[in-house]
Design a protein around this motif. Structure first.
Motif, short mmCIF file in Angstrom:
data_model
loop_
_atom_site.label_atom_id
_atom_site.label_comp_id
_atom_site.label_asym_id
_atom_site.label_seq_id
_atom_site.Cartn_x
_atom_site.Cartn_y
_atom_site.Cartn_z
N LEU A 51 1.00 -1.00 0.04
CA LEU A 51 -0.25 -0.19 0.11
C LEU A 51 0.76 1.15 -0.45
N ALA A 52 2.26 1.02 0.97
CA ALA A 52 3.05 2.74 0.28
C ALA A 52 3.32 3.10 -0.83
N LEU A 53 4.23 1.54 -0.99
CA LEU A 53 4.63 1.36 -2.75
C LEU A 53 3.95 1.95 -3.47
N ASP A 54 2.16 1.81 -3.02
CA ASP A 54 1.58 2.36 -4.43
C ASP A 54 1.48 3.71 -4.18
N VAL A 55 1.68 4.33 -3.07
CA VAL A 55 1.59 5.34 -3.25
C VAL A 55 3.23 6.42 -2.92
N ILE A 56 3.14 5.35 -3.52
CA ILE A 56 5.06 6.57 -4.02
C ILE A 56 4.63 6.36 -5.36
N LYS A 57 4.69 5.13 -5.07
CA LYS A 57 4.63 6.00 -7.29
C LYS A 57 3.65 6.57 -7.83
N GLU A 58 2.68 6.49 -7.26
CA GLU A 58 1.60 7.66 -7.85
C GLU A 58 2.02 8.62 -7.09
N ASP A 59 3.50 9.55 -6.55
CA ASP A 59 3.88 10.17 -6.32
C ASP A 59 4.83 10.61 -7.31
N GLY A 60 5.65 9.61 -7.94
CA GLY A 60 6.47 9.15 -8.74
C GLY A 60 7.38 10.57 -9.08
N THR A 61 8.24 10.88 -8.16
CA THR A 61 9.34 11.76 -8.15
C THR A 61 10.35 11.15 -6.83
N THR A 62 10.60 10.32 -7.57
CA THR A 62 11.25 9.27 -6.33
C THR A 62 12.10 8.59 -7.50
N VAL A 63 13.24 7.57 -7.05
CA VAL A 63 14.04 7.16 -8.34
C VAL A 63 14.37 5.24 -7.20
N VAL A 64 15.48 5.14 -6.00
CA VAL A 64 15.73 5.07 -5.01
C VAL A 64 14.30 4.56 -4.19
N PHE A 65 13.67 5.74 -3.95
CA PHE A 65 13.01 5.17 -2.76
C PHE A 65 12.11 4.09 -3.23
N PRO A 66 10.49 3.76 -4.27
CA PRO A 66 9.96 3.17 -4.63
C PRO A 66 10.35 1.63 -4.44
N ARG A 67 11.76 1.32 -4.93
CA ARG A 67 12.38 0.18 -5.15
C ARG A 67 13.08 -0.71 -3.28
N VAL A 68 13.45 0.38 -2.77
CA VAL A 68 13.90 0.20 -1.50
C VAL A 68 12.07 -0.40 -1.08
N VAL A 69 11.25 0.21 -0.98
CA VAL A 69 10.08 -0.35 -0.59
C VAL A 69 9.82 -1.04 -0.68
N ALA A 70 10.24 -1.85 -2.55
CA ALA A 70 9.30 -3.48 -3.22
C ALA A 70 10.59 -4.74 -2.62
N ARG A 71 11.91 -3.71 -2.00
CA ARG A 71 12.05 -5.05 -1.70
C ARG A 71 11.83 -5.33 -0.47
N LEU A 72 11.69 -4.37 0.16
CA LEU A 72 10.81 -4.12 1.24
C LEU A 72 9.67 -5.30 1.52
N ARG A 73 8.64 -5.13 0.79
CA ARG A 73 8.15 -6.32 0.24
C ARG A 73 8.10 -7.16 0.21
N ASP A 74 8.91 -7.72 -0.92
CA ASP A 74 9.49 -8.79 -1.28
C ASP A 74 10.71 -9.48 0.69
N ASP A 75 10.87 -8.68 0.65
CA ASP A 75 11.29 -9.35 1.92
C ASP A 75 10.28 -9.90 3.19
N LEU A 76 9.42 -9.55 3.29
CA LEU A 76 8.13 -9.63 3.54
C LEU A 76 7.52 -11.60 3.79
N ASN A 77 7.55 -11.10 2.26
CA ASN A 77 7.05 -11.79 1.57
C ASN A 77 7.77 -13.26 2.03
N ASN A 78 8.84 -13.49 1.49
CA ASN A 78 9.85 -14.48 2.12
C ASN A 78 10.08 -15.03 3.28
N VAL A 79 9.81 -14.06 4.15
CA VAL A 79 10.57 -14.49 5.68
C VAL A 79 8.50 -14.87 5.93
#
Length: 257
Positions: free
Chosen positions: A96-124
């Motif tokens: 949900l946080a990633l969706d908001v950040i992507k909609e803002d669309g002004t950063t390039v690294v921040f959404p990738r870090v949040v996407a990785r956080l989501r994947d880590d949580l799913n993997n755990v």
């Protein structure tokens, strides 16, 4: 009356110019207010996630300690299953946080870090569901906590920058719409890249120490996951360079092997 008409035209042009500057000023103020609200909301979301993750990390370690001494009972297996579900809920919050950040669309690294956080949580969550609560799972959970702390720090820094007084107006701005400032300062994004590389290094060492002779399917997935992490770090650096943040890559930089 050409003379009078010319004066009226000059007056109209001046009024239009003043009106345009006032509109741009109000739009910039509105964007800043919206960004402030978004930054505060994201910080609150990540703090909530961190407060939920910490007890899950502790309880997972406790379950693993019990298992080293004896087999789990039914109630303990149920507890482990609940821990896996809690990690899945946190992964949904990250999405949900990633969706908001992507909609803002002004950063390039921040959404990738949040996407990785989501994947880590799913993997755990998957590792816990498979009752793999060992050292590598614990390392992943610690990295999740650290990632959340770093995201919170970046958002705090962004709010500090927003609170600073705007620079004094200079000459007339260039034609066209004024650039939208990034949600998170580029300096904070560069720190996130460095933190992501440190994370790859730590997880590589943690996996090597906990590596079993016979790798489980989740262990094999972890190896590929670490390789993807390294690729993501490289891509984040490329994105920053393309964005024109002033960063440079070494001449021998390239995708990981």
């Amino acid at each position: 009356d050409p003379k009078k008409a010319g004066e009226d035209q000059k007056d109209a042009i001046k009024k239009l110019k003043d009106a345009k500057e006032e509109i741009e000023k109000r739009l910039a103020q509105l964007r800043q207010e919206m960004q402030e609200e978004l930054l505060a909301a994201l910080e609150a979301r990540f703090r909530q996630m961190l407060n939920k993750q910490k007890p899950v990390t502790i309880e997972t370690a406790g379950m693993h300690k019990i298992r080293q001494e004896r087999e789990w009972k039914r109630i303990e297996r149920r507890t482990v299953a609940n821990l896996g579900r809690e990690e899945q809920v946190l992964a949904q919050m990250a999405q949900l946080a990633l969706d908001v950040i992507k909609e803002d669309g002004t950063t390039v690294v921040f959404p990738r870090v949040v996407a990785r956080l989501r994947d880590d949580l799913n993997n755990v969550a998957k590792r816990i569901e498979a009752e793999e609560t060992g050292p590598y799972t614990a390392a992943l959970q610690k990295e999740i906590e650290l990632t959340l702390e770093q995201l919170i720090a970046a958002l705090e820094r962004a709010q500090e920058v927003n609170e600073q007084e705007p620079p004094p107006p200079g000459d007339s701005p260039p034609p066209g719409d004024p650039p939208v400032p990034p949600l998170v300062p580029e300096s904070a994004e560069l720190k996130l890249i460095r933190a992501a590389q440190d994370r790859v290094n730590r997880l590589t060492e943690a996996f090597d120490k906990a590596r079993a002779k016979a790798l489980s399917p989740n262990d094999r997935k972890a190896i590929h996951d670490i390789a993807r992490r390294q690729e993501e770090v490289y891509q984040m650096a490329e994105d920053i360079v393309e964005r024109g943040a002033g960063a440079t890559l070494p001449t021998d930089a390239g995708p990981p092997r």
